[in-house]
Design a protein around this motif. Structure first.
Motif, PDB file in Angstrom:
ATOM      1  N   PHE A  61      34.129  36.492  37.953  1.00 22.31           N
ATOM      2  CA  PHE A  61      34.898  34.679  37.977  1.00 22.31           C
ATOM      3  C   PHE A  61      36.220  34.809  38.505  1.00 22.31           C
ATOM      4  O   PHE A  61      37.252  34.058  39.257  1.00 22.31           O
ATOM      5  N   ARG A  62      36.863  35.792  38.168  1.00 24.03           N
ATOM      6  CA  ARG A  62      38.386  36.145  38.154  1.00 24.03           C
ATOM      7  C   ARG A  62      38.640  35.979  39.987  1.00 24.03           C
ATOM      8  O   ARG A  62      39.650  35.248  40.338  1.00 24.03           O
ATOM      9  N   ARG A  63      37.609  36.803  40.030  1.00 24.43           N
ATOM     10  CA  ARG A  63      38.221  36.911  42.038  1.00 24.43           C
ATOM     11  C   ARG A  63      37.191  36.051  43.004  1.00 24.43           C
ATOM     12  O   ARG A  63      37.810  36.008  43.604  1.00 24.43           O
ATOM     13  N   ASP A  64      36.880  35.246  42.530  1.00 23.45           N
ATOM     14  CA  ASP A  64      36.529  33.837  42.693  1.00 23.45           C
ATOM     15  C   ASP A  64      37.649  33.076  43.278  1.00 23.45           C
ATOM     16  O   ASP A  64      37.795  32.563  44.010  1.00 23.45           O
ATOM     17  N   CYS A  65      38.747  32.912  41.910  1.00 20.87           N
ATOM     18  CA  CYS A  65      39.401  32.170  41.434  1.00 20.87           C
ATOM     19  C   CYS A  65      40.607  32.862  42.129  1.00 20.87           C
ATOM     20  O   CYS A  65      41.099  31.692  43.057  1.00 20.87           O
ATOM     21  N   GLU A  66      40.781  34.222  42.613  1.00 19.71           N
ATOM     22  CA  GLU A  66      41.648  34.040  43.645  1.00 19.71           C
ATOM     23  C   GLU A  66      40.949  34.057  44.972  1.00 19.71           C
ATOM     24  O   GLU A  66      42.153  34.018  46.117  1.00 19.71           O
ATOM     25  N   THR A  67      39.964  34.612  45.512  1.00 18.14           N
ATOM     26  CA  THR A  67      39.754  33.466  46.703  1.00 18.14           C
ATOM     27  C   THR A  67      39.691  32.720  47.314  1.00 18.14           C
ATOM     28  O   THR A  67      40.325  31.881  47.992  1.00 18.14           O
ATOM     29  N   LEU A  68      39.632  31.804  45.961  1.00 23.75           N
ATOM     30  CA  LEU A  68      40.364  29.871  46.118  1.00 23.75           C
ATOM     31  C   LEU A  68      42.097  29.682  46.328  1.00 23.75           C
ATOM     32  O   LEU A  68      41.785  29.077  47.540  1.00 23.75           O
ATOM     33  N   ILE A  69      42.011  30.491  45.746  1.00 28.36           N
ATOM     34  CA  ILE A  69      43.859  29.915  46.015  1.00 28.36           C
ATOM     35  C   ILE A  69      43.709  30.373  47.277  1.00 28.36           C
ATOM     36  O   ILE A  69      44.874  30.242  47.514  1.00 28.36           O
ATOM     37  N   ALA A  70      43.942  32.114  47.792  1.00 30.79           N
ATOM     38  CA  ALA A  70      44.111  32.739  49.127  1.00 30.79           C
ATOM     39  C   ALA A  70      43.798  31.694  50.089  1.00 30.79           C
ATOM     40  O   ALA A  70      44.431  31.410  50.585  1.00 30.79           O
ATOM     41  N   LYS A  71      42.583  31.235  49.986  1.00 29.92           N
ATOM     42  CA  LYS A  71      42.019  30.435  51.211  1.00 29.92           C
ATOM     43  C   LYS A  71      42.893  28.659  50.987  1.00 29.92           C
ATOM     44  O   LYS A  71      43.253  28.376  52.139  1.00 29.92           O
ATOM     45  N   ASN A  72      42.653  28.449  50.106  1.00 29.02           N
ATOM     46  CA  ASN A  72      44.037  26.775  49.140  1.00 29.02           C
ATOM     47  C   ASN A  72      45.606  27.635  50.434  1.00 29.02           C
ATOM     48  O   ASN A  72      46.063  26.879  51.445  1.00 29.02           O
ATOM     49  N   ALA A  73      46.207  28.495  49.643  1.00 30.24           N
ATOM     50  CA  ALA A  73      47.055  29.156  51.147  1.00 30.24           C
ATOM     51  C   ALA A  73      47.093  28.881  52.079  1.00 30.24           C
ATOM     52  O   ALA A  73      48.181  28.626  52.910  1.00 30.24           O
ATOM     53  N   THR A  74      46.156  29.629  52.432  1.00 31.88           N
ATOM     54  CA  THR A  74      46.327  29.902  54.213  1.00 31.88           C
ATOM     55  C   THR A  74      45.608  28.698  54.342  1.00 31.88           C
ATOM     56  O   THR A  74      45.998  28.513  56.005  1.00 31.88           O
ATOM     57  N   GLN A  75      45.381  28.029  54.170  1.00 28.58           N
ATOM     58  CA  GLN A  75      44.864  26.408  54.854  1.00 28.58           C
ATOM     59  C   GLN A  75      46.352  25.927  54.415  1.00 28.58           C
ATOM     60  O   GLN A  75      46.766  24.681  55.776  1.00 28.58           O
TER      61      GLN A  75
END
Length: 495
Positions: A122-136
């Motif tokens: 779950f933690r990796r999924d959350c960090e992935t989403l945060i990174a995607k948000n930041a990239t966008q």
């Protein structure tokens, strides 16, 4: 996979029922909240971002067979969901984007991303989403180009063209200012009531119910503007002076970086409940009682930012230090997973018409300096009194060096556990000392002493100390001792 990892993975499988995770975040606050000095517009922008999270979840629920909110902040939302049959996860995300690009929310800035839930990390999924948000976010525009074509300029932001369909036709507003201003004025009286009603539910006692009832009194109104908040000629030189109170949670982000969904949900629920209780108590003790006793019946409190890691309050200058003391008292018991929760506070006392964006930025900088001075383990308070904002320049450190001849560093300006072994008790002593000095110490005697502290060496100051303390009362001498000893080895800091 280790036994410990397998245990966490197995636990997460039972917790995440949705097939996908979606994260949304409001961005570009300075273009949507703090781009004007108009209180209603600022309030409207902040509240619209806060409400947009619920609006997005309702849109998600309409296009999902299963939807659950895991965590919500001031402008962020993390949701798990399973798309309706025939819909892909990206199509659901597109529907949410459409919902946020319609109505008044279209003036705000949002990033939205979705991924397939791993169910094992779950933690990796959350960090992935945060990174995607930041990239966008990094790939998006930082300002919206207005569609209106007009030679008239908005009377509030002085930048955008005015919209011909302004709701207030007597004045010329741009579309975004008009939407936020109207929203801020409509929600001014109703924002606090849901928070207070939550307190009544959590603590069904006479006091919490009384707070809820007082908030609904028709003769009690929240102030319309900064002038209403700060205007009181009887306060002398504090008339039309305000305190901008910025709160940042110390390492709150670490508590959100959990490997288990239920832990994040519990954190999210606990922090929201604690903050609602805090808001209700502060509102009742510090402002409602004063409003009832006064003839104006204005509640002199404004909340510019609420939720997430940060909170911004605006209040009369004469309430600032007492508010900080009560804040520390009410949050002294806060903890998560047996870890004490602490806050860094930056507070700026200034004139009510000072540029709010610059004041907010300075307050945030002061809070960050408090974090550095306290090591993020303890509460800290870093405040400054400004006669004029313009003379501070762009560097707070350079300002202090110029004002105090290099004898006062930024960390010595922060009140931390080093000075406040028991924060509430010592802050209370400091407030009483300052009050006593204001009443009993002539300004004409203080100024030469301050000039000596700044300009002379320690052995040259002795004659000024004798002259300074001559003929003073015992109470005044005791107050001077408290201020002098606030930061050992740096008397200027106390003063």
């Amino acid at each position: 996979m280790s036994p410990a990892t397998a245990e966490v993975a197995s636990k997460d499988v039972t917790q995440i029922k949705g097939t996908h995770l979606l994260r949304m975040e409001g961005v570009n606050f300075n273009q949507f909240i703090f781009d004007t000095g108009d209180l209603s517009t600022i309030r409207g922008g902040g509240l619209m971002l806060l409400e947009a999270v619920n609006h997005a979840f309702k849109a998600l629920d309409a296009f999902a067979d299963y939807a659950k909110s895991i965590s919500q902040g001031a402008s962020t939302g993390l949701f798990s969901f399973s798309p309706k049959t025939g819909k892909t996860a990206e199509e659901v995300a597109t529907e949410i984007r459409k919902a946020l690009n319609s109505g008044d929310y279209k003036h705000a800035f949002f990033v939205i991303d979705v991924i397939k839930a791993d169910h094992t990390n779950f933690r990796r999924d959350c960090e992935t989403l945060i990174a995607k948000n930041a990239t966008q976010y990094l790939q998006s525009w930082t300002a919206r180009m207005p569609k209106e074509i007009s030679t008239d300029i908005c009377e509030i932001d002085f930048i955008r063209p005015s919209a011909p369909g302004s709701k207030e036709r007597q004045r010329k507003f741009s579309a975004t200012v008009d939407a936020r201003r109207q929203h801020g004025r409509d929600r001014k009286q109703t924002f606090y009531l849901p928070q207070v009603e939550t307190v009544s539910t959590l603590n069904a006692n006479a006091k919490s119910v009384a707070i809820a009832l007082e908030c609904t009194k028709p003769d009690l109104k929240f102030a319309d503007d900064f002038d209403d908040i700060t205007s009181d000629p009887l306060r002398g030189n504090l008339h039309n002076k305000m305190a901008v109170f910025y709160v940042d949670g110390n390492s709150f982000g670490k508590h959100q970086r959990t490997t288990a969904v239920d832990a994040l949900e519990k954190w999210d629920q606990d922090i929201r409940e604690q903050r609602n209780i805090l808001l209700a108590e502060l509102l009742h003790e510090m402002f409602i009682k004063e409003a009832v006793a006064s003839k104006t019946h204005f509640i002199r409190l404004e909340t510019l930012l609420w939720g997430g890691d940060e909170i911004i309050f605006v209040m009369p200058a004469w309430r600032g230090l007492a508010f900080a003391q009560r804040f520390f008292e009410l949050t002294a018991h806060w903890e998560s997973n047996k870890t004490k929760l602490t806050h860094a506070i930056g507070m700026v006392f200034c004139h009510h018409n000072a540029p709010i964006y610059n004041i907010k930025t300075l307050a945030a900088e002061l809070a960050d300096l408090g974090k550095e001075a306290s090591g993020r383990q303890d509460n800290s308070l870093n405040y400054v009194v400004l006669e004029s904002f313009d003379h501070t320049g762009t560097s707070w450190e350079n300002y202090l060096n110029n004002m105090y001849g290099g004898k006062l560093c930024v960390k010595n300006r922060c009140i931390t556990k080093a000075q406040l072994s028991t924060a509430v008790e010592q802050l209370s002593k400091l407030i009483k000392a300052l009050s006593a000095l204001k009443t009993n110490l002539p300004r004409s005697r203080l100024m030469p002493y301050m000039e000596a502290l700044i300009n002379l060496s320690p052995h040259e100051i002795a004659p000024y100390v004798d002259r300074f303390t001559r003929d003073l009362s015992d109470d005044c001498r005791a107050a001077i001792t408290v201020v002098n000893n606030l930061v050992p080895g740096c008397q200027i800091a106390g003063w």
